[in-house]
Design a protein around this motif. Structure first.
Motif, PDB file in Angstrom:
ATOM      1  N   ILE A   1      -3.712   9.762   2.133  1.00  0.00           N
ATOM      2  CA  ILE A   1      -3.315  10.026   3.519  1.00  0.00           C
ATOM      3  C   ILE A   1      -2.938  11.497   3.669  1.00  0.00           C
ATOM      4  O   ILE A   1      -3.353  12.173   4.618  1.00  0.00           O
ATOM      5  CB  ILE A   1      -2.132   9.115   3.928  1.00  0.00           C
ATOM      6  CG1 ILE A   1      -2.632   7.688   4.093  1.00  0.00           C
ATOM      7  CG2 ILE A   1      -1.492   9.607   5.222  1.00  0.00           C
ATOM      8  CD1 ILE A   1      -1.604   6.719   4.621  1.00  0.00           C
ATOM      9  N   SER A   2      -2.193  12.013   2.688  1.00  0.00           N
ATOM     10  CA  SER A   2      -1.759  13.410   2.782  1.00  0.00           C
ATOM     11  C   SER A   2      -2.959  14.342   2.837  1.00  0.00           C
ATOM     12  O   SER A   2      -3.003  15.274   3.647  1.00  0.00           O
ATOM     13  CB  SER A   2      -0.896  13.797   1.580  1.00  0.00           C
ATOM     14  OG  SER A   2       0.045  12.809   1.341  1.00  0.00           O
ATOM     15  N   ILE A   3      -3.943  14.085   1.963  1.00  0.00           N
ATOM     16  CA  ILE A   3      -5.113  14.971   1.949  1.00  0.00           C
ATOM     17  C   ILE A   3      -5.850  14.859   3.284  1.00  0.00           C
ATOM     18  O   ILE A   3      -6.299  15.850   3.848  1.00  0.00           O
ATOM     19  CB  ILE A   3      -6.053  14.618   0.780  1.00  0.00           C
ATOM     20  CG1 ILE A   3      -5.331  14.798  -0.551  1.00  0.00           C
ATOM     21  CG2 ILE A   3      -7.292  15.499   0.791  1.00  0.00           C
ATOM     22  CD1 ILE A   3      -6.091  14.264  -1.743  1.00  0.00           C
ATOM     23  N   ALA A   4      -5.934  13.613   3.780  1.00  0.00           N
ATOM     24  CA  ALA A   4      -6.654  13.412   5.032  1.00  0.00           C
ATOM     25  C   ALA A   4      -5.955  14.089   6.206  1.00  0.00           C
ATOM     26  O   ALA A   4      -6.565  14.312   7.249  1.00  0.00           O
ATOM     27  CB  ALA A   4      -6.818  11.919   5.295  1.00  0.00           C
TER      28      ALA A   4
ATOM     29  N   ILE B   1      -3.749  -4.692   8.513  1.00  0.00           N
ATOM     30  CA  ILE B   1      -3.450  -3.796   7.378  1.00  0.00           C
ATOM     31  C   ILE B   1      -4.442  -2.637   7.386  1.00  0.00           C
ATOM     32  O   ILE B   1      -4.069  -1.466   7.299  1.00  0.00           O
ATOM     33  CB  ILE B   1      -3.556  -4.555   6.034  1.00  0.00           C
ATOM     34  CG1 ILE B   1      -2.502  -5.657   5.954  1.00  0.00           C
ATOM     35  CG2 ILE B   1      -3.423  -3.592   4.861  1.00  0.00           C
ATOM     36  CD1 ILE B   1      -2.659  -6.553   4.746  1.00  0.00           C
ATOM     37  N   LEU B   2      -5.712  -2.999   7.500  1.00  0.00           N
ATOM     38  CA  LEU B   2      -6.743  -1.975   7.436  1.00  0.00           C
ATOM     39  C   LEU B   2      -6.740  -1.120   8.702  1.00  0.00           C
ATOM     40  O   LEU B   2      -6.934   0.102   8.643  1.00  0.00           O
ATOM     41  CB  LEU B   2      -8.109  -2.643   7.239  1.00  0.00           C
ATOM     42  CG  LEU B   2      -9.190  -1.749   6.663  1.00  0.00           C
ATOM     43  CD1 LEU B   2      -8.715  -1.026   5.424  1.00  0.00           C
ATOM     44  CD2 LEU B   2     -10.432  -2.550   6.338  1.00  0.00           C
ATOM     45  N   PHE B   3      -6.504  -1.769   9.816  1.00  0.00           N
ATOM     46  CA  PHE B   3      -6.490  -1.031  11.083  1.00  0.00           C
ATOM     47  C   PHE B   3      -5.420   0.069  11.043  1.00  0.00           C
ATOM     48  O   PHE B   3      -5.674   1.211  11.396  1.00  0.00           O
ATOM     49  CB  PHE B   3      -6.232  -2.003  12.234  1.00  0.00           C
ATOM     50  CG  PHE B   3      -6.173  -1.329  13.573  1.00  0.00           C
ATOM     51  CD1 PHE B   3      -7.347  -0.981  14.239  1.00  0.00           C
ATOM     52  CD2 PHE B   3      -4.966  -1.015  14.167  1.00  0.00           C
ATOM     53  CE1 PHE B   3      -7.308  -0.349  15.460  1.00  0.00           C
ATOM     54  CE2 PHE B   3      -4.914  -0.370  15.388  1.00  0.00           C
ATOM     55  CZ  PHE B   3      -6.089  -0.034  16.045  1.00  0.00           C
ATOM     56  N   VAL B   4      -4.258  -0.308  10.562  1.00  0.00           N
ATOM     57  CA  VAL B   4      -3.168   0.675  10.480  1.00  0.00           C
ATOM     58  C   VAL B   4      -3.540   1.778   9.493  1.00  0.00           C
ATOM     59  O   VAL B   4      -3.393   2.969   9.771  1.00  0.00           O
ATOM     60  CB  VAL B   4      -1.844  -0.007  10.079  1.00  0.00           C
ATOM     61  CG1 VAL B   4      -0.771   1.028   9.783  1.00  0.00           C
ATOM     62  CG2 VAL B   4      -1.392  -0.957  11.170  1.00  0.00           C
ATOM     63  N   SER B   5      -4.079   1.369   8.329  1.00  0.00           N
ATOM     64  CA  SER B   5      -4.431   2.366   7.310  1.00  0.00           C
ATOM     65  C   SER B   5      -5.453   3.354   7.850  1.00  0.00           C
ATOM     66  O   SER B   5      -5.334   4.563   7.643  1.00  0.00           O
ATOM     67  CB  SER B   5      -5.017   1.678   6.080  1.00  0.00           C
ATOM     68  OG  SER B   5      -4.038   0.891   5.479  1.00  0.00           O
TER      69      SER B   5
ATOM     70  N   ALA C   1      -1.264   6.857  -4.918  1.00  0.00           N
ATOM     71  CA  ALA C   1      -2.628   7.289  -4.613  1.00  0.00           C
ATOM     72  C   ALA C   1      -2.925   7.124  -3.119  1.00  0.00           C
ATOM     73  O   ALA C   1      -3.607   7.953  -2.519  1.00  0.00           O
ATOM     74  CB  ALA C   1      -3.622   6.475  -5.431  1.00  0.00           C
ATOM     75  N   TYR C   2      -2.375   6.062  -2.537  1.00  0.00           N
ATOM     76  CA  TYR C   2      -2.589   5.803  -1.112  1.00  0.00           C
ATOM     77  C   TYR C   2      -1.941   6.915  -0.282  1.00  0.00           C
ATOM     78  O   TYR C   2      -2.562   7.477   0.628  1.00  0.00           O
ATOM     79  CB  TYR C   2      -1.986   4.444  -0.784  1.00  0.00           C
ATOM     80  CG  TYR C   2      -2.052   4.017   0.670  1.00  0.00           C
ATOM     81  CD1 TYR C   2      -3.233   3.502   1.190  1.00  0.00           C
ATOM     82  CD2 TYR C   2      -0.938   4.096   1.490  1.00  0.00           C
ATOM     83  CE1 TYR C   2      -3.295   3.073   2.515  1.00  0.00           C
ATOM     84  CE2 TYR C   2      -0.992   3.683   2.808  1.00  0.00           C
ATOM     85  CZ  TYR C   2      -2.172   3.165   3.314  1.00  0.00           C
ATOM     86  OH  TYR C   2      -2.230   2.749   4.611  1.00  0.00           O
TER      87      TYR C   2
ATOM     88  N   LEU D   1       0.830  -1.210   0.000  1.00  0.00           N
ATOM     89  CA  LEU D   1       0.000   0.000   0.000  1.00  0.00           C
ATOM     90  C   LEU D   1       0.862   1.257   0.000  1.00  0.00           C
ATOM     91  O   LEU D   1       0.602   2.197  -0.756  1.00  0.00           O
ATOM     92  CB  LEU D   1      -0.904   0.009   1.222  1.00  0.00           C
ATOM     93  CG  LEU D   1      -2.185  -0.836   1.119  1.00  0.00           C
ATOM     94  CD1 LEU D   1      -2.913  -0.843   2.448  1.00  0.00           C
ATOM     95  CD2 LEU D   1      -3.104  -0.283   0.029  1.00  0.00           C
ATOM     96  N   PHE D   2       1.893   1.248   0.849  1.00  0.00           N
ATOM     97  CA  PHE D   2       2.720   2.449   0.961  1.00  0.00           C
ATOM     98  C   PHE D   2       3.511   2.727  -0.314  1.00  0.00           C
ATOM     99  O   PHE D   2       4.034   3.821  -0.488  1.00  0.00           O
ATOM    100  CB  PHE D   2       3.660   2.349   2.170  1.00  0.00           C
ATOM    101  CG  PHE D   2       2.987   2.793   3.440  1.00  0.00           C
ATOM    102  CD1 PHE D   2       2.771   4.141   3.694  1.00  0.00           C
ATOM    103  CD2 PHE D   2       2.553   1.870   4.365  1.00  0.00           C
ATOM    104  CE1 PHE D   2       2.126   4.555   4.849  1.00  0.00           C
ATOM    105  CE2 PHE D   2       1.911   2.275   5.522  1.00  0.00           C
ATOM    106  CZ  PHE D   2       1.692   3.613   5.776  1.00  0.00           C
TER     107      PHE D   2
END
Lengths: 306, 286, 350, 269
Positions: free
Chosen positions: B46-49, B132-136, B41-42, B36-37
């Motif tokens: 994250i940056s926008i968020a 994976i999702l928890f961290v994301s 796009a990922y 993912l990293f």
């Protein structure tokens, strides 16, 4: 007779990667083999030939028209692609009928043609089952059926025999031969040499995006036989095995690697060699055998280096 | 009559002699996150968020320079609650982006079989995917929330400097968990139920948005706070309101937070149960 | 293709059945369908309405008539409309689809009927309820209300009600949804809302319903009146009309394109009264013809009006072409220009 | 084998489109995803039935008003755009993902036929799923009420048209996304929830640039707005809304067709 498939200095690259480089050839009626190792550019060549890709340079013509952007040629062209994709929820019969309808056949005619072609590929018993439940060989055959159903003049078959049992391989090989004899143009791509031998002697050799040779399969066979192949063996008694193998007439060299206990043999007539190893396997305790360069890649490297 | 030996044929359990490793899910989570990293796009998502963190920090800085502004934009618990509540859309987008394909792709391509042909159990596999999702999702909720807190604390020590304000840390973590855990489980269930990542992602949105709209309609029809129980978003918000002790919205004002918490807990456990039963390496074709 | 065909056919059948059922319920009257020109949503208008009239604003603004004559206007009026739009976001020509007005007889309220300062007891204007469909910018409407008086806002069952609380009058405006607005005196608006919740309304007044149903469908403007108000109208207008026999009920409707047409049917007490009314109208028409020497258009107007009686009913039909209106306007304009600063001639028709 | 091949001309547009349509419907409609979507779309039916069987005390809304809320909030504003995103963005990209696009591209039919056939199949599929749900919701909420089922019959028909137009426009926009992007889901969701969700309730002329503002204007009996929308939401005339939605839909379709006609699809194993 005008050639049906014409490549004139056709090149194709995907971004910086060159898939096909300055390819020129013409195909008339008959069966042609497109032979090359994986990644040689066979699929790209087929995609260019049947108008799925535009050539980056040069031209590709199909039935006298530019292959890309001429959907009308598909009245007379069939493609059996290498992708394992079907309309999973359709029965085999529905699948072929549906694609025939796209070719403009009415439902009655489509049913007749579909039944006929499904019989040809020996799927009659399974024709009303969903293709999603077909085995690999059956999927391959139904794919072939849709390519053949509208009786095209030109057929592109990408790895058509993959996943088929020997009986069906024979049946389909015979079918391809027959189609060629009828005057259709059949271009079969494969990386397995002996598959081609059963169908045709005319081949296009492709490697690293270039057509290396265009000609009779026999000549290529000879080239192969002149090119010694390496076999690595591991046995309980490597010295005993070596003693027996040295006696073979077509052995080029034999090396005993002391550190690993492996034997490395260079041979010219692989069939005879393998038969002898088989005989000795129990007595000398042959545990493993690798043919280190019996792939087309090495043959092509050899051809290129010539 | 002659008799012959009949052998009972059955599958026998393989008694593997090598014990399983302790944290077997770690490679799954690590590789998934690495993949993912590596996606631009990922990182962009994250940056926008994270932009709201900086906006909030500027806001806090502004109030340190002009203390009278605190009457309009106070630096208090509500600031952090609002921040986390506003991160919800980003969390949803992140769920669809990073979570929708996690199991769906493995089941479609047969990758699950590859995982399970290693010394891994199904639970390890699921746990790895959950992580994976928890961290994301934590990357767009809990982590920015904590960064905001410590940033704000260093910018406005007069307001947030007291030791008692450190209680905000567990509050932020608790609300972030209330947001992230049920979402993680729900996305993974959708991913396990659908074979296509796109359908899984949209399915998740259908359920999330559908429950929110259903709540809006039910509330307008009945004006009952309990209608909030059918909305995942409303229950998350209510739990958050209770954690931070902020004034609830009128739609959920009378909804006891324990009920909302119970709904989220049930959703989480229910989803884990479905995951456990649904994720199979081999699909039985009938 | 059988599976999808089956699904599509099932969906189509279910939908068709549902729609057919709904429309048959509408036709067979088991439903609260529209009554004549009154849309279903407006059926909660008070049952005791004496006069109901309506205007199809959409048809008006879309008409050739409007295209020809609607764009012109006195500068003051245009400014006033612009001011309304600025304050409320409402551009009547753009945002209003239709208007229905119901006039109710004055309720006997001793307080409101107290004599004015001069000691004369006057008739208060009738209570009226205006029902408007269109698109309303709720926020700007709300913002505009405090400027015109003290108003209170109340939300009840999804309806926003603004009540004027200045004490001078007792008006109320209710925004039923973003597309329906009801305005009028507080009592009437409350009656409307109560009717709406209970399913009661104008349908309960059978006489009015039958009048409404005689309005020609598709009329751009229409009005029906029952006896309760009309009986007083003639006497209150005064002048020559005071001598007219009482009208029991009237139905009028009309359209604007391709020419302006209006049909009115009035019911008098008996045939004799009807003839009397018809005679007065014919006399008026003759008067117009007499003035044709001064204005040729008047003769045309007189010609376009036809009056007929049928038992106790008087039928009046009038058809005026757009060209005639145009020439009337032009001549009126030139007349005003000629007599600049002088009061218009008393014969002039404005 | 005798040659039964036809003359070498691309098949006429409409017969070819019809054949693509028939195949695509069969591949779109009877699938699990359609079933799940249908279940979600029929939630209001269950909700309505529940309300009719166990009416909460003091229910302040009539059946027709409830129906108005369902059609405006549930269908037009939220679920139908999502349905359009699910099916619309998958039009060509599903065939690319499943690698079956080659079967269409190697037939004597134009790419225009392929796209139109797929888009029409999308419309038939989503309407098959949506229309019965709307009609049954209406009946469940309005039949045998004081107002009766006939009360809003014309509105029902108008609402169905509004649903169809919403599905058409959003479907076209997402089909455009689907043919232009490899992963249209996240941009589609961003469009729906960030752009459409927020901008439609901005003050001033901002709502003019969202589709949802026009789509919701089509529902004449929509409920009063609440929250931010109550302050700022903007509504347009029906004619204007139909024109704008139709225009955006047609332009998106044209663009999508243009892109699809020119693009190469490299489908490999």
């Amino acid at each position: 007779m005008t050639p049906r498939v014409v490549f004139k200095k056709a090149s194709r690259w995907y971004g910086p990667v060159m898939a096909l480089n300055d390819v020129s050839f013409e195909l008339g009626p008959g069966v042609y083999g497109l032979l090359g190792p994986n990644g040689a550019g066979k699929s790209s060549l087929l995609k260019l030939a049947c108008g799925q890709l535009r050539p980056s340079q040069g031209t590709v013509e199909l039935l006298g028209r530019p292959a890309f952007g001429s959907p009308e040629v598909f009245h007379s062209v069939g493609l059996c692609s290498d992708t394992d994709a079907l309309f999973e929820d359709f029965t085999g019969f529905q699948f072929v009928c549906a694609l025939l309808s796209l070719n403009g056949f009415g439902s009655i005619q489509a049913s007749r043609l579909a039944t006929e072609v499904i019989e040809t590929v020996d799927l009659k018993d399974a024709m009303h089952r969903k293709v999603g439940g077909y085995s690999k060989g059956m999927r391959q055959r139904i794919k072939l059926a849709q390519a053949l159903a509208h009786k095209p003049e030109v057929l592109f078959l990408d790895e058509p025999l993959t996943g088929m049992d020997p009986q069906n391989r024979k049946r389909i090989s015979d079918l391809m031969k027959r189609l060629g004899d009828e005057g259709r143009t059949v271009l079969v791509s494969t990386h397995i040499l002996h598959e081609l031998e059963q169908v045709t002697r005319r081949v296009l050799l492709i490697h690293n995006g270039r057509v290396l040779a265009e000609g009779d399969l026999g000549e290529i066979r000879d080239l192969l036989d002149r090119h010694p192949r390496s076999v690595r063996l591991r046995a309980r008694d490597p010295r005993g095995l070596a003693r027996e193998l040295v006696l073979l007439p077509d052995l080029v060299s034999l090396t005993l690697e002391d550190a690993s206990g492996h034997l490395l043999a260079e041979i010219r007539k692989p069939d005879a060699f393998f038969a002898r190893v088989q005989e000795l396997s129990v007595a000398c305790g042959v545990e493993e055998m690798w043919v280190t360069d019996e792939n087309l890649e090495s043959v092509f490297s050899y051809l290129v280096s010539k | 009559m002659s008799s012959s030996q009949i052998y009972e044929q059955h599958y026998r359990r393989l008694d593997a002699s090598i014990p399983l490793r302790a944290q077997r899910w770690i490679p799954i989570a690590r590789e998934g996150l690495k993949a993912l990293f590596s996606l631009r796009a990922y990182l962009a998502l994250i940056s926008i968020a994270w932009l709201p963190v900086f906006v909030r920090l500027v806001q806090v800085y502004f109030t340190t320079r002009f203390p009278e502004a605190r009457r309009v934009v106070p630096v208090d618990d509500k600031l952090f609650f609002d921040f986390l509540a506003q991160q919800l859309p980003w969390m949803l987008l992140m769920s669809a982006y990073a979570g929708a394909g996690l199991i769906a792709n493995d089941m479609r391509t047969g990758g699950l079989l590859l995982y399970l042909s290693r010394p891994l159990t199904l639970v390890d596999y699921i746990f790895g995917k959950v992580m994976i999702l928890f961290v994301s999702l934590s990357m767009v909720t809990m982590v920015p929330g904590l960064v905001l807190f410590f940033g704000a604390r260093s910018l406005a020590p007069d307001v947030l400097g007291a030791a008692s304000h450190l209680l905000l840390v567990p509050k932020i973590v608790a609300m972030a968990l209330a947001l992230v855990l049920p979402t993680t489980a729900l996305v993974l269930v959708m991913s396990a139920l659908a074979r296509s990542a796109r359908f899984a992602g949209l399915g998740f949105f259908f359920v999330f948005v559908g429950s929110t709209v259903a709540h809006a309609i039910a509330w307008r029809a009945t004006r009952s706070a309990y209608a909030g129980l059918i909305s995942i978003q409303a229950t998350m918000r209510r739990v958050g309101e209770a954690i931070f002790g902020v004034k609830p919205t009128r739609m959920t004002a009378d909804l006891p937070p324990e009920y909302a918490f119970a709904v989220l807990a049930l959703l989480f456990l229910g989803c884990l149960f479905v995951l456990k039963t649904r994720v199979r390496a081999v699909e039985i074709v009938k | 293709m059988n599976r999808s065909r089956r699904l599509i056919l099932t969906a189509a059948a279910v939908s068709a059945l549902g729609i057919t059922f709904s429309f048959s319920a509408r036709v067979t009257g088991t439903a609260r369908a529209a009554v004549g020109p009154v849309p279903p949503e407006a059926l909660a208008l008070p049952a005791d309405s004496a006069v109901v009239m309506g205007f199809d604003v959409r048809a008006l603004t879309g008409s050739q008539f409007y295209a020809k004559f609607g764009g012109e206007g006195e500068p003051g009026r245009v400014e006033a409309l612009a001011e309304i739009e600025r304050k409320t976001g409402l551009n009547p020509a753009r945002d209003i689809d239709s208007v229905v007005v119901a006039v109710r007889p004055q309720t006997e309220d001793p307080k409101s009927a107290e004599p004015a300062l001069d000691g004369v007891r006057r008739h208060r204007p009738e209570n009226a309820l205006v029902f408007v469909t269109g698109r309303f910018d709720a926020a700007r409407l709300e913002a505009s209300i405090p400027e015109t008086g003290k108003a209170s806002k109340e939300r009840r069952d999804g309806v926003t009600i603004y009540r004027e609380a200045s004490g001078k009058s007792n008006g109320a405006v209710a925004l039923l949804d973003a597309g329906i607005l009801v305005a009028g005196d507080t009592a009437s608006v409350d009656t409307f809302l109560a009717n709406r919740a209970s399913g009661r309304g104008i349908r309960d007044n059978a006489a009015l319903v039958s009048l409404l149903e005689s309005v020609e469908p598709g009329s751009t403007f229409w009005a029906v009146g029952g006896p309760s108000v009309l009986s007083r109208v003639t006497s209150e207008i005064g002048g020559p009309a005071a001598n007219l026999p009482a009208i029991k009920q009237v139905v009028a409707y009309g359209h604007l394109d391709p020419e302006v047409g209006m049909t009115a049917t009035a019911e008098a007490a008996d045939a004799k009264s009807a003839t009397k009314i018809a005679d007065v109208l014919r006399g008026f028409s003759a008067l117009l013809s007499l003035q044709a020497g001064q204005k040729a258009e008047l003769a045309q107007i007189a010609d376009s009006i036809s009056v007929a009686t049928e038992d106790d009913k008087v039928h009046v039909k009038a058809t005026i072409t757009h060209e005639l209106i145009d020439s009337l306007k032009k001549s009126a304009g030139s007349h005003v220009r000629t007599h600049k600063g002088v009061a218009p001639d008393e014969n002039e028709i404005q | 084998m005798t040659s039964e091949t036809l003359s070498l001309a691309t098949r006429p547009l409409w017969p070819a489109t019809k054949d693509v349509l028939l195949i695509s419907i069969e591949r779109m409609l009877p699938r699990p995803r359609s079933f799940w979507v249908f279940l979600l779309l029929s939630l209001p039916v269950a909700f309505g039935a529940l309300l009719r069987i166990y009416p909460p005390p003091g229910l302040p809304l009539t059946g027709f008003e409830l129906y108005g809320m369902v059609i405006a909030l549930f269908f037009v504003r939220n679920l139908l755009p999502l349905v359009a995103l699910l099916f619309g963005s998958a039009l060509i990209s599903d065939a690319v993902d499943s690698k079956t696009l080659t079967y269409f591209l190697t037939r004597p039919i134009s790419r225009l036929s392929i796209f139109l056939g797929e888009f029409l199949a999308y419309l038939v599929t989503v309407l098959t799923l949506t229309v019965p749900c709307v009609v049954v919701t209406y009946l469940v909420l309005c039949a045998a009420t004081p107002q009766g089922a006939g009360f809003g019959a014309p509105d029902l028909v108008q609402d169905l048209a509004a649903c169809a137009l919403t599905l058409f426009t959003y479907g076209a926009v997402f089909a455009l996304l689907g043919v232009s992007l490899k992963r249209p889901l996240i941009p589609g969701l961003l469009f729906l929830f960030v752009w459409e969700g927020f901008v439609a309730n901005f003050p001033g002329d901002a709502p003019n640039y969202t589709l949802t503002a026009y789509a919701r204007s089509l529902i004449r009996h929509r409920p009063a707005e609440e929250g931010l929308a109550e302050l700022f939401s903007k509504f347009f005339g029906v004619g204007e809304s139909v024109l704008v939605l139709g225009f955006v839909g047609v332009v998106s379709l044209a663009l999508a067709i243009w892109i699809f006609s020119r693009r190469e699809y490299v489908i490999s194993s």
